[in-house]
Design an enzyme around this catalytic site. Sequence first.
Site, PDB file in Angstrom:
ATOM      1  N   LYS A 196       0.860  -1.197   0.000  1.00 12.57           N
ATOM      2  CA  LYS A 196       0.000   0.000   0.000  1.00 12.57           C
ATOM      3  C   LYS A 196       0.884   1.230   0.000  1.00 12.57           C
ATOM      4  CE  LYS A 196      -4.411   0.575   0.837  1.00 12.57           C
ATOM      5  NZ  LYS A 196      -5.376  -0.257   0.234  1.00 12.57           N
TER       6      LYS A 196
HETATM    7  N1  GLU Z   1      -7.310   0.039  -2.837  1.00 12.73           N
HETATM    8  C1  GLU Z   1      -8.102  -1.129  -3.009  1.00 12.73           C
HETATM    9  C2  GLU Z   1      -8.098  -1.964  -1.738  1.00 12.73           C
HETATM   10  O1  GLU Z   1      -7.900  -1.466  -0.653  1.00 12.73           O
HETATM   11  C3  GLU Z   1      -7.725  -1.912  -4.262  1.00 12.73           C
HETATM   12  C4  GLU Z   1      -6.322  -2.423  -4.303  1.00 12.73           C
HETATM   13  C5  GLU Z   1      -5.931  -3.036  -5.644  1.00 12.73           C
HETATM   14  O2  GLU Z   1      -6.748  -3.103  -6.551  1.00 12.73           O
HETATM   15  O3  GLU Z   1      -4.765  -3.441  -5.742  1.00 12.73           O
HETATM   16  O4  GLU Z   1      -8.380  -3.135  -1.763  1.00 12.73           O
END
Ligand code: GLU
Length: 418
Positions: free
Chosen positions: A106
């Site tokens: 992240k």
């Molecule tokens: N930000 C989204 C989540 O928290 C999607 C992450 C992604 O598609 O890699 O799951």
Amino acid sequence: MAEEVNPFDSLQSQIDEAAAHLDVPDDVIERLKHPERVLETNLTVELDDGSLERFTAFRAQFNGDRGPYKGGIRYHPQVSRDEVKALSGWMTYKTAIVDVPLGGGKGGIVVDPADYSTAELERLTRAFAKELRPMIGEDRDIPAPDVNTGQREMNWIKDTYETLENTTEPGVITGKNLASGGSEGRVEATGRSTVIAAREAFDYLDKDLEGATVAVQGYGNAGWIAAKLIDEMGATVVAASDSSGGIYDPDGFDPVAAKEHKNETGSVVGFEGSEEEITNEDVLTMDVDLLIPAALENAIDADLAEQVEADVISEAANGPLTPAADEVLEEKDVFVIPDILANAGGVTVSYFEWVQNRNRFYWSERKVNEELESHIVDGFDALVGTLEEHDLENPRTAAYVVAIQRVADAFEEAGTFP
Ligand code: GLU
């Protein structure tokens, strides 16, 4: 206002809770409680008036035992090192519970994007992409959208990466628009999994979704799509909120018209199709069959949890309940479908996007939605199977038991290097 809880502490206590029901050695659990690495970088960006501004940004790569690190990038003033670490851990267990061959990561920039022009945001995004370049790649780490980022930012990151690498590699990032190699169904995917998981939970609990009342906290991409889809399934959306306040109508309102109102005015507040205006807290404590928290972490703390009247919660947001709230809700017999399953549609369709990018062959929306359905239903079945097998009370703990075991298996089979 909810108590201040460090989301990284929440993640670690969720892992500890599940570890007690697992036969995974403590030293392996210790590995699974910490990110492998975190990039912290300062980006210096030229503003439109010619002055420079410094922004702090992070990327945490939590775990790559099951595949490349995977997870979004958020733009928010509350972004912090610990928040990004927690979110990267949640991604690790999210990809595991829905069984897509990816790890967890992240990123985030400490910024309120509303304060900057499009050109400034483009320069900021490209500056971050340049910093990320050595650590990302379709086989290394694949970012995606998160809070306050979307297709536009993903397209900029893809373009910056491909320009610097002198290649075409659309699978370096997901959540792009269709023209840049995005997938059908990706924008709707998070809201879609939230309601698929809710439907499965209602079925498991022998409750009728038809005519069930629903409250949605947060009317961004995840929240409003969940509202629209649950309405299409026959439930009645009676309340919704965003950062400016909430709306309520006991007979239900049209979620699409509420979204159009938000597009025009910036908020759901003032929507003529609803009966009265309420607070964000009213939405969270409303007497409804289903509550969908779709905003940020720590929306419900222990005090607020005491007042929650919903029977089922489907977490569209990441980390909306504090661990203390979780305990209160368990006591109250509220069935909480954890974020790592409920909102896993986003990363699941990101996985499909990545597969399509690598194959240079694109799927229909129907195929995307069918495959998504099967990953979420299988994840729910695994959760429920573990809940019953281990005689657990809390569905979140069951989800972590399944997910941690899968990551631990991958780690133990591979062994350690050096
Ligand atoms: N930000 C989204 C989540 O928290 C999607 C992450 C992604 O598609 O890699 O799951």
